[in-house]
Design an enzyme around this catalytic site. Structure first.
Site, short mmCIF file in Angstrom:
data_model
loop_
_atom_site.label_atom_id
_atom_site.label_comp_id
_atom_site.label_asym_id
_atom_site.label_seq_id
_atom_site.Cartn_x
_atom_site.Cartn_y
_atom_site.Cartn_z
N THR A 47 0.69 -1.42 0.38
CA THR A 47 -0.04 0.07 -0.16
C THR A 47 0.90 1.61 0.16
OG1 THR A 47 -1.59 -1.19 1.24
CG2 THR A 47 -2.22 0.71 1.26
N ASP A 128 0.42 -6.38 5.13
CA ASP A 128 -0.53 -7.87 5.36
C ASP A 128 0.74 -9.14 5.53
OD1 ASP A 128 -2.94 -6.67 4.98
OD2 ASP A 128 -2.78 -7.79 3.05
N GLU A 320 -1.87 -27.69 29.09
CA GLU A 320 -2.92 -28.02 28.60
C GLU A 320 -2.44 -29.36 27.14
OE1 GLU A 320 -6.49 -27.04 27.56
OE2 GLU A 320 -5.72 -25.45 28.78
N1 ASP Z 1 -2.70 -6.20 1.09
C1 ASP Z 1 -1.69 -5.33 0.85
C2 ASP Z 1 0.02 -5.24 0.46
O1 ASP Z 1 0.40 -6.03 2.24
C3 ASP Z 1 -1.70 -3.86 2.41
C4 ASP Z 1 -0.89 -3.06 2.90
O2 ASP Z 1 -0.07 -2.95 2.40
O3 ASP Z 1 -1.34 -2.16 3.66
O4 ASP Z 1 0.16 -5.36 -0.06
#
Ligand code: ASP
Length: 363
Positions: A47, A128, A320
């Site tokens: 992004t 991500d 657990e």
């Molecule tokens: N889908 C994008 C990525 O990971 C999300 C981001 O960069 O915030 O490339």
């Protein structure tokens, strides 16, 4: 043209603002007194290189569109704090990262930090899977030079885009001598986090990244403030070395939930997994109706690593489940996606459960 509108608006304001703040500037910390550090920005997409149709598109846009040179050109202030050059290693959304990409990126970063003229490296990355890559680099690149991984939650075309300041802060951090020897760092939303346990906690807002153990420090107006340091093994002290790696063994995560299908574990084995990360409920718990399946899988030579789907806390060995008896491993505080990275690296060195567990305690 429209894609770079905010950059252009900003550029127009720069002269105005500079006149008012000249006397208030805080001198940046530099790699060598009076000399700007040399920082390479290795761009991988995400992004931070994204573009949307309108300035109102903060969440709907295309990632991995803007080349690194355009990103750098959009932040003239970078020239005040470092000699910056960019490299477009790839241009992808980070959900499409594969082991091959991780290895390619790791080798490139490793080669760059070996160059005497490079003082630090910034990796731009989608958010991500940023937490996987930052942990991977933290484990495999042998250097004390700063490596800073950075992303953004809004594309540069959006109102209140966060990428420019994040990238600027990342460059400041990468060029700061006190960042040396602290392992791979993540710089997001002013916070400095360790690449070991930085994780994406919110998938919309700009304060997306956090560590269960808190940030190491902050970058504010050119200055780096530290509050704590990592204690786990990393970079220089790591037994994993990117220069020795050509491939990574398959590791898959199985997500726990009420009424889960135990066939999910078998599917992971069928897919070639050499270790299964159990993203278990609570304390990495395994349902009573799945225990036999996992015992059989372990008897077949595939490792079982108990992590938790709960974001905070840590999995306690022999609580657990009798891990000693079943020959299973616990992931300590590593979330399932971090555990997946460490398990893959660990399996390049050993097939012993005791050794795997040692690594999960130490890294
Ligand atoms: N889908 C994008 C990525 O990971 C999300 C981001 O960069 O915030 O490339």
């Amino acid at each position: 043209m429209r894609a770079f509108l905010p950059f252009m608006l900003r550029a127009g304001l720069t002269a105005l603002v500079a006149a008012n703040t000249a006397c208030a500037q805080v001198a940046p910390q530099m790699a060598n007194a009076g000399v700007k550090p040399n920082i390479v920005i290795v761009a991988t997409g995400g992004t931070i290189a994204g573009a949307g149709a309108t300035t109102a598109n903060s969440a709907t846009y295309q990632a991995a569109k803007v080349p690194v040179d355009k990103l750098i050109a959009g932040i003239p202030e970078l020239n005040d704090v470092a000699n910056v050059r960019g490299e477009q290693t790839f241009q992808i959304a980070s959900e499409s990262f594969t082991n091959d990409r991780l290895l390619q990126l790791g080798k490139r970063v490793s080669a760059l930090v070996k160059e005497p003229g490079v003082d630090g490296v910034v990796v731009t990355h989608g958010t991500d899977t940023l937490e996987e890559t930052s942990f991977f680099l933290n484990l495999v690149v042998h250097t004390d030079k700063p490596i800073v991984v950075v992303g953004s939650m809004r594309p540069g075309t959006a109102m209140s885009a966060d990428g420019m300041l994040n990238l600027y802060n990342a460059v400041v951090l990468a060029g700061t001598p006190s960042a040396r020897g602290k392992g791979v760092l993540v710089e997001m939303n002013d916070d400095i986090l360790t690449g070991r346990d930085a994780a994406k906690r919110i998938n919309i807002k700009t304060n997306a990244f956090a560590s269960a153990w808190g940030p190491l420090g902050m970058v504010v107006e050119n200055k780096v403030y530290w509050f704590r340091a990592p204690v786990k093994r990393h970079t220089m002290q790591s037994e994993f070395d990117i220069d020795m790696l050509t491939t990574l063994p398959e590791v898959q995560i199985v997500y726990g939930s009420g009424n889960m299908a135990v066939e999910m574990y078998d599917a992971a084995v069928k897919a070639g997994a050499k270790a299964i990360i159990n993203a278990g409920v609570g304390n990495g718990s395994v349902p009573n109706y799945a225990v036999d399946t996992l015992k059989k899988i372990r008897a077949g030579g595939v490792h079982v690593v108990r992590s938790s789907r709960v974001a905070d806390g840590f999995v306690i060995r022999n609580s657990e489940q009798p891990d000693d008896q079943y020959d299973w491993v616990v992931a300590h505080d590593l979330n399932p996606q971090k555990a997946k990275i460490l398990a893959a690296l660990a399996l390049t060195r050993t097939n012993s459960t005791a050794e795997l567990q040692r690594m999960f305690w130490e890294y």
